[in-house]
Scaffold this motif. Structure first.
Motif, PDB file in Angstrom:
ATOM      1  N   TYR A 203       0.791  -1.247   0.000  1.00 12.30           N
ATOM      2  CA  TYR A 203       0.000   0.000   0.000  1.00 12.30           C
ATOM      3  C   TYR A 203       0.823   1.297   0.000  1.00 12.30           C
ATOM      4  CZ  TYR A 203      -3.993  -3.085   1.027  1.00 12.30           C
ATOM      5  OH  TYR A 203      -4.933  -4.075   0.991  1.00 12.30           O
ATOM      6  N   PRO A 204       1.873   1.429   0.854  1.00 14.85           N
ATOM      7  CA  PRO A 204       2.601   2.711   0.852  1.00 14.85           C
ATOM      8  C   PRO A 204       3.279   3.035  -0.483  1.00 14.85           C
ATOM      9  CG  PRO A 204       3.191   1.372   2.753  1.00 14.85           C
ATOM     10  CD  PRO A 204       2.386   0.502   1.851  1.00 14.85           C
ATOM     11  N   TYR A 205       3.489   2.020  -1.317  1.00 12.00           N
ATOM     12  CA  TYR A 205       4.256   2.225  -2.551  1.00 12.00           C
ATOM     13  C   TYR A 205       3.368   2.487  -3.777  1.00 12.00           C
ATOM     14  CZ  TYR A 205       8.158   0.907   0.290  1.00 12.00           C
ATOM     15  OH  TYR A 205       9.094   0.898   1.277  1.00 12.00           O
ATOM     16  N   VAL A 206       2.051   2.432  -3.577  1.00 12.00           N
ATOM     17  CA  VAL A 206       1.136   2.708  -4.691  1.00 12.00           C
ATOM     18  C   VAL A 206       0.168   3.809  -4.272  1.00 12.00           C
ATOM     19  CG1 VAL A 206       1.316   0.370  -5.589  1.00 12.00           C
ATOM     20  CG2 VAL A 206      -0.536   0.895  -4.002  1.00 12.00           C
ATOM     21  N   SER A 207      -0.334   4.558  -5.262  1.00 11.50           N
ATOM     22  CA  SER A 207      -1.255   5.631  -4.874  1.00 11.50           C
ATOM     23  C   SER A 207      -2.681   5.096  -4.784  1.00 11.50           C
ATOM     24  CB  SER A 207      -1.147   6.815  -5.836  1.00 11.50           C
ATOM     25  OG  SER A 207      -1.561   6.417  -7.112  1.00 11.50           O
TER      26      SER A 207
END
Ligand code: TXA
Ligand code: MG
Length: 349
Positions: free
Chosen positions: A97-101
């Motif tokens: 999750y933190p690496y995709v918008s």
């Protein structure tokens, strides 16, 4: 190999070969070790080194995705152009999750069904993903691989790993530690040996366009399995003119050194110096020492698991030509035919 320059205390990494540094020449050689030491793999990755890791699909050449210098070493070891983006690997879906918008619900549902497993998602990236990973694109490829050693490794670090297949650029993907050694010896410090890959074909790459799932690379999850889950047959856009860049689209890829051809319907003039990779025992043109059977029982999953090993193996045997039987075009057979189309393209005409 690395050494510290005493005056500047900068750690400098060199690949094997002769290098010039401050006007002097140095001969550098990395000793490539192979073993099952997950801690050693973790400590090398934390230091910014590359490590080959096992997955259920093929071996990957891993580096800390957040460390640009480490990622550059992947491209260098493989001889791969940096215009080709890399897949990020995570321990579980939540860590993505933190690496995709955004993780659209349709793709998330597929992720929940098939991960960990041979499926990769193309998603809009977040600012945490360096441009070197995505070749400057706004999307990033992410997946959760299914291999106990690599999952343990991923759970022990707080960064994602970038990992393309651990072969020299354009070559056959490795499905054993030995295949990695034969292609990257002297170029990387460690191969984490997790045995033979269970699926044996790269992950299926999917994305979303106009609310519909698109397949950008055929892989270890079949079109049939995706269709059953989605309720429709996803469109396949795996050629270069479709605009999304994946190396699996390049016309020549996954190639042997020995000329490789499909056994086609027109009868070839086979000779004693030809090798044959056969799916079933039906087609049996010559002597048995020239044959590699992918599955005694004609089982497609077993054939997929053995395909790259067969190509590696037969490529070493000194045949003048290798002929391979085309697969029935369903399930993983469709993926294998796709790979072979690109592998044989180099030798047609
Ligand atoms: O099974 C696999 O996917 C293996 C294992 C090691 O995980 N990895 C693998 O990586 O096959 P590689 O680099 O050999 O192939 C990844 C493909 C490339 O064709 C690359 O162009 C594509 O994924 N790709 C990566 N990021 C992309 C992006 N943002 N958009 C489109 N394609 C992307
Ligand atoms: Mg590859």
């Amino acid at each position: 190999m690395s050494f510290k320059n005493k005056s500047s205390k900068i750690r400098v990494y060199f690949q094997q070969g002769i290098h010039k540094f401050k006007g002097r020449k140095y001969l550098c050689s990395v000793k490539t070790e192979s073993g099952q030491d997950i801690q050693q793999a973790i400590s090398l990755l934390k230091k910014g080194e590359t490590v080959a890791i096992p997955t259920e699909t093929v071996y990957g050449l891993a580096a800390d995705a957040t460390n640009e210098d480490a990622v550059l070493q992947i491209f260098e070891a493989k001889g791969r152009p940096t215009s080709n983006p890399l897949i990020l690997h995570f321990a579980n879906i939540e860590s993505i999750y933190p690496y995709v918008s955004e993780f659209p619900e349709t793709l998330l549902a597929l992720a929940r069904q098939f991960s960990p497993g041979p499926i990769t998602f193309i998603l809009a990236k977040s600012s945490l993903v360096p441009a070197i990973i995505t070749a400057g694109q706004e999307t990033v490829a992410v997946r959760v691989p299914e291999h106990p050693m690599t999952l343990e490794l991923l759970r022990s670090i707080d960064f994602p790993i970038a990992a393309p297949s651990a072969n020299r650029y354009g070559g056959i993907s490795p499905t054993t530690a030995g295949h990695v050694q034969s292609q990257l010896d002297g170029k990387i410090p460690y191969i984490l040996d997790g045995g033979a890959c269970q699926t044996g074909l790269e992950s299926t790459i999917v994305g979303l366009a106009n609310e519909k799932v698109i397949v950008y690379r055929l892989g270890g999850i079949s079109i049939e399995a995706l269709s059953e889950s989605l309720g429709y047959v996803p469109e396949i856009k795996n050629e270069l003119h479709h605009g999304v860049r994946t190396s699996g689209m390049v016309k020549y890829h996954y190639a042997t050194e020995t000329p490789l051809y499909f056994m086609d319907a027109e009868q070839q003039a086979y000779t004693d110096s030809d090798g044959f990779i056969l799916f079933s025992k039906k087609n049996n043109p010559t002597k048995s020492e020239q044959h590699f059977y992918l599955s005694e029982e004609g089982n497609m999953n077993e054939a997929a698991k053995n395909l790259y090993a067969a190509l590696h193996d037969m490529d070493q045997k000194g045949f003048k030509r290798i002929f391979i039987e085309a697969f029935p075009s369903d399930g993983l057979g469709k993926t294998m035919n796709d790979r072979l189309k690109r592998a044989t393209a180099k030798f047609s005409n």
